[in-house]
Design a protein around this motif. Structure first.
Motif, short mmCIF file in Angstrom:
data_model
loop_
_atom_site.label_atom_id
_atom_site.label_comp_id
_atom_site.label_asym_id
_atom_site.label_seq_id
_atom_site.Cartn_x
_atom_site.Cartn_y
_atom_site.Cartn_z
N GLN A 50 0.93 -1.24 -0.12
CA GLN A 50 0.04 -0.05 -0.09
C GLN A 50 0.77 1.27 0.11
O GLN A 50 0.57 2.26 -0.60
CB GLN A 50 -0.86 0.00 1.20
N GLY A 51 1.96 1.54 0.74
CA GLY A 51 2.76 2.52 0.90
C GLY A 51 3.33 2.68 -0.54
O GLY A 51 3.79 3.78 -1.03
N PHE A 52 3.87 1.35 -1.00
CA PHE A 52 4.64 1.53 -2.35
C PHE A 52 3.76 2.03 -3.31
O PHE A 52 4.10 2.80 -4.35
CB PHE A 52 5.01 0.19 -2.58
N ALA A 53 2.26 1.53 -3.33
CA ALA A 53 1.47 2.23 -4.29
C ALA A 53 1.48 3.68 -4.24
O ALA A 53 1.16 4.37 -5.42
CB ALA A 53 0.09 1.67 -4.09
N ILE A 54 1.31 4.37 -3.21
CA ILE A 54 1.36 5.73 -2.93
C ILE A 54 2.60 6.49 -3.46
O ILE A 54 2.47 7.47 -4.16
CB ILE A 54 1.13 5.92 -1.46
N THR A 55 3.64 5.73 -3.46
CA THR A 55 5.04 6.31 -3.96
C THR A 55 4.94 6.57 -5.48
O THR A 55 5.37 7.43 -5.97
CB THR A 55 5.99 5.71 -3.46
N ILE A 56 4.40 5.26 -5.94
CA ILE A 56 4.24 5.19 -7.32
C ILE A 56 3.57 6.58 -7.86
O ILE A 56 3.55 7.15 -8.98
CB ILE A 56 3.45 4.12 -7.85
N VAL A 57 2.22 6.76 -7.08
CA VAL A 57 1.14 7.78 -7.49
C VAL A 57 1.91 9.15 -7.58
O VAL A 57 2.05 10.20 -8.55
CB VAL A 57 -0.03 7.86 -6.58
N LEU A 87 6.19 13.29 -12.35
CA LEU A 87 6.74 13.33 -14.05
C LEU A 87 5.56 13.94 -15.05
O LEU A 87 6.31 14.60 -15.93
CB LEU A 87 6.84 11.74 -14.31
N ILE A 88 4.44 13.95 -14.78
CA ILE A 88 3.43 14.35 -15.62
C ILE A 88 3.45 16.02 -15.50
O ILE A 88 3.32 16.61 -16.46
CB ILE A 88 1.93 14.01 -15.18
N LEU A 89 3.46 16.43 -14.36
CA LEU A 89 3.61 17.98 -14.09
C LEU A 89 4.76 18.74 -14.76
O LEU A 89 4.78 19.63 -15.37
CB LEU A 89 3.59 18.24 -12.60
N MET A 90 6.14 17.96 -14.76
CA MET A 90 6.96 18.34 -15.12
C MET A 90 6.91 18.31 -16.66
O MET A 90 7.40 19.15 -17.39
CB MET A 90 8.47 17.49 -14.76
N ALA A 91 6.45 17.23 -17.33
CA ALA A 91 6.28 17.03 -18.71
C ALA A 91 5.25 18.35 -19.45
O ALA A 91 5.37 18.86 -20.15
CB ALA A 91 5.57 15.85 -18.99
N SER A 92 4.27 18.86 -18.44
CA SER A 92 3.53 20.04 -18.80
C SER A 92 3.66 21.29 -17.94
O SER A 92 2.76 22.16 -18.51
CB SER A 92 1.94 19.53 -18.36
N PHE A 128 6.56 16.65 -5.96
CA PHE A 128 5.96 15.52 -6.10
C PHE A 128 7.11 14.27 -6.41
O PHE A 128 6.78 13.20 -6.08
CB PHE A 128 4.70 15.59 -7.11
N TYR A 129 7.54 14.66 -7.46
CA TYR A 129 8.62 13.82 -8.08
C TYR A 129 9.56 13.16 -6.84
O TYR A 129 9.80 12.00 -6.81
CB TYR A 129 9.50 14.54 -9.09
N TRP A 130 10.27 14.11 -6.40
CA TRP A 130 11.05 13.54 -5.16
C TRP A 130 10.50 12.93 -4.10
O TRP A 130 11.05 12.05 -3.28
CB TRP A 130 12.15 14.64 -4.63
N VAL A 131 9.19 13.28 -3.72
CA VAL A 131 8.41 12.66 -2.69
C VAL A 131 8.29 11.14 -2.96
O VAL A 131 8.33 10.21 -2.36
CB VAL A 131 6.98 13.17 -2.53
N GLY A 132 7.91 11.01 -4.54
CA GLY A 132 7.63 9.60 -4.82
C GLY A 132 9.13 8.95 -5.13
O GLY A 132 9.11 7.81 -4.88
N TYR A 133 10.01 9.65 -5.68
CA TYR A 133 11.27 9.04 -5.83
C TYR A 133 12.00 8.50 -4.70
O TYR A 133 12.31 7.35 -4.55
CB TYR A 133 12.07 9.77 -6.72
N MET A 137 9.90 5.80 -2.86
CA MET A 137 10.18 4.41 -3.76
C MET A 137 11.18 3.91 -3.36
O MET A 137 11.31 2.50 -2.97
CB MET A 137 9.88 4.80 -5.16
N SER A 138 12.32 4.63 -3.31
CA SER A 138 13.77 4.03 -3.03
C SER A 138 13.71 3.62 -1.50
O SER A 138 14.19 2.30 -1.17
CB SER A 138 14.69 5.08 -2.93
N TYR A 139 13.03 4.31 -0.57
CA TYR A 139 12.93 4.08 0.77
C TYR A 139 12.16 2.65 1.18
O TYR A 139 12.50 1.70 1.73
CB TYR A 139 12.20 5.14 1.55
N THR A 140 11.04 2.68 0.17
CA THR A 140 10.05 1.53 0.34
C THR A 140 10.73 0.15 -0.03
O THR A 140 10.67 -0.90 0.23
CB THR A 140 8.93 1.58 -0.50
N LEU A 141 11.71 0.11 -1.35
CA LEU A 141 12.53 -0.80 -1.58
C LEU A 141 13.37 -1.27 -0.55
O LEU A 141 13.94 -2.40 -0.46
CB LEU A 141 13.10 -0.44 -3.05
N GLY A 142 14.04 -0.16 0.13
CA GLY A 142 14.78 -0.46 1.23
C GLY A 142 14.34 -1.44 2.26
O GLY A 142 14.90 -2.25 2.85
#
Length: 572
Positions: A118-125, A131-136, A149-154, A157-162
């Motif tokens: 569940q926590g991993f899914a939140i980081t994906i969002v 990434l979408i905001l940076m693109a636009s 948003f990007y660094w919260v997710g990135y 995600m790295s933290y969750t994989l840890g």
């Protein structure tokens, strides 16, 4: 208090663990929260093939993360330059690092209370939204918000994989498994430059961020599915029995408001943002440090940080930072080391890619190769360090007698070598030394933090370590931006010939304008000299802060990681 009333009041888990049928009474941690128990249940029922698949999927996810993060690091100066704000390159990271790091603690709560997937899914969002905001994005302000948003997710995600790695590996092998999951950086370092170049010369940087938004979702969902499948398998086998809470919506809102310490998070994040932003914004104010905006930011930031300390000590029902963990000298020393390393890294790495292009005339691809020496070397050497820890059962001596002194010497050499008249080979030499020493220290400080606690507190300890890392990065980025905005434009005015003085604002703001002046011309030489002066002060600051490494390591206990078992189930 019976189980149903305990759940309703918020004092009991919503997952009931049955007694193991094989009589193994230690299969689950008795005092663990739901997320930990779910993970232990997953590792109890899954097969060896699923364990292998989990590590393969984590490796692939890290590969994609490393590609997007590495190429984005090369592209950011061009993004800010397109908005005529190259000097704000470091500024775009400051709030993102603060918020991304501090939010690891509530993310740790999500992982412990609701579950790892569940926590991993939140980081994906968060990552995909960034990434979408940076693109636009249409201006640098939106890009900076997208970075949050990007660094919260990135970072999340790295933290969750840890956390996944810590959940699924024995303590003696954990250093090597951490290194294995990070090993894609060895490969991606040689790909990010060509990828960035291809997008810049082709469809543009906006398409880069859009493409990786889609790719991130594609590679992350299989890992979520794997853990969800095995959790469901544990439920079907009767290993755990889900129990629904009877709380009303308002009771749940109040419970989680307290559990996640929303007031403490607001005070801490707000205080850090207000206190650190003036370092990079003061140069844009007419009165510089005396500007009402700068002074008010410092005052508000100081008051919020003071309020955070008072609130956490006196009123917080669930303190945001579990201070009892920080009383352990090994945990505190590891967290201090992580913060020190990132203050130093963001100082010496600030505007480094621009320096390589302007001063040494490297193209984007070659610049990425030099910048990524650190990633390649540290990830490669961390594999060796992981094996050494497994073989010796100890980690303190590696950090104290190799990692710390080599890091200090190699960063100190940058003060002399990062100048326009110094061959680039000396810079590369320093990068290699720093990479080997940095890979050593990162693995050792993570092992120190984890080895000093039990499985129940792994997520929280790594979150605290991540918070120190983020705050260190924010401080380093703020100081780097302050040095840049005070030294670089002043040196441009000093060195650039009088007939080109009117062009200084555009030279200062746009990297492409700096590169448009051919090497050997008076203007390009002046720009290179200004870069050298700014980089020298950054490297002096980075070296000074590293002097605090030795006491941070010396306070660690010399823990023998071979001597006890921390996690349960089928693990690596």
């Amino acid at each position: 208090m019976n189980l149903e009333k305990a759940v309703e009041a918020g004092h009991a888990p919503v997952v009931n663990v049955t007694h193991p049928v094989d009589g193994d009474s230690e299969r689950f941690s008795a005092d663990a929260q739901d997320g930990v128990r779910k993970m232990q249940a997953t590792t109890t029922v899954w097969t060896k093939n699923h364990l292998i698949a989990a590590y393969v999927l984590m490796w692939i996810i890290t590969l994609v993360d490393a590609l997007q993060q590495g190429a984005s690091g090369v592209l950011v100066p061009f993004v800010t330059s397109d908005f005529k704000a190259h000097s704000l390159t470091a500024y775009t990271y400051i709030m993102a690092n603060i918020i991304g790091g501090v939010l690891k603690l509530p993310l740790a709560k999500v992982l412990d209370i609701f579950g790892r997937p569940q926590g991993f899914a939140i980081t994906i969002v968060f990552l995909v939204i960034g990434l979408i905001l940076m693109a636009s994005c249409t201006n640098v302000q939106v890009f900076a918000a997208a970075q949050i948003f990007y660094w919260v997710g990135y970072n999340g995600m790295s933290y969750t994989l840890g956390i996944f790695t810590a959940d699924t590996s024995s303590l003696k092998n954990r250093g090597f498994m951490f290194a294995f999951v990070s090993s894609p950086y060895i490969i991606t370092a040689w790909c990010t430059g060509p990828i960035a170049t291809a997008f810049l010369k082709g469809p543009g940087w906006r398409w880069f961020y859009g493409a990786f938004a889609v790719l991130t979702v594609v590679v992350c969902l299989p890992l979520c599915a794997l853990f969800a499948y095995n959790y469901r398998k544990a439920v079907q086998n009767g290993v755990i029995v889900p129990i629904r809470s009877n709380r009303t919506f308002s009771e749940s809102a109040q419970y989680y408001f307290i559990e996640f310490d929303v007031i403490g998070q607001f005070l801490l994040m707000g205080g850090l943002v207000f206190f650190l932003l003036p370092f990079s914004l003061y140069s844009y104010q007419d009165d510089r440090w005396k500007s009402p905006l700068v002074v008010s930011f410092f005052i508000i930031g100081g008051l919020m940080l003071t309020g955070f300390a008072v609130y956490e000590k006196s009123w917080a029902a669930r303190p945001f930072i579990p201070f009892e963990l920080l009383k352990d000298r090994t945990v505190l020393g590891a967290c201090m080391l992580s913060g020190i390393l990132f203050v130093s890294w963001y100082l010496w790495n600030g505007y480094f890619s621009s320096f390589l292009q302007v001063v040494h005339g490297l193209n984007i691809t070659k610049t990425s190769y030099v910048v990524n020496i650190y990633s390649v070397g540290s990830c490669f050497f961390s594999l060796i360090v992981g094996l050494l820890i497994r073989w010796t059962g100890r980690f303190k001596w590696i950090a104290l007698y190799f990692g710390a002194p080599v890091t200090l010497v190699s960063v100190g050499l940058l003060i002399y070598f990062r100048q326009p008249d110094v061959p680039i080979g000396y810079l590369i030499m320093c990068q290699i030394f720093m990479a080997f020493a940095g890979g050593t220290l990162v693995i050792c400080e993570q092992m120190a933090a984890i080895a000093a606690t039990d499985h129940q507190n792994i997520a929280v300890v790594l979150a605290i370590e991540g918070m120190f890392t983020a705050i260190g990065g924010a401080i380093g980025g703020s100081i780097s931006a302050a040095i840049w905005t005070s030294v670089f434009p002043a040196r441009l005015h000093r060195y650039i010939p009088a007939e080109y003085q009117a062009d200084i604002p555009e030279i200062y703001a746009v990297l492409k304008v700096q590169l448009s002046h051919h090497k050997g011309t008076p203007v390009r030489t002046a720009i290179e000299m200004a870069y050298g002066d700014a980089q020298k002060y950054m490297c002096i600051g980075a070296t000074c802060i590293l002097g605090l490494m030795l006491p941070a390591i010396c306070v660690w206990r010399d823990i023998r990681v071979k001597e006890f078992k921390q996690v349960k189930g089928l693990v690596a």
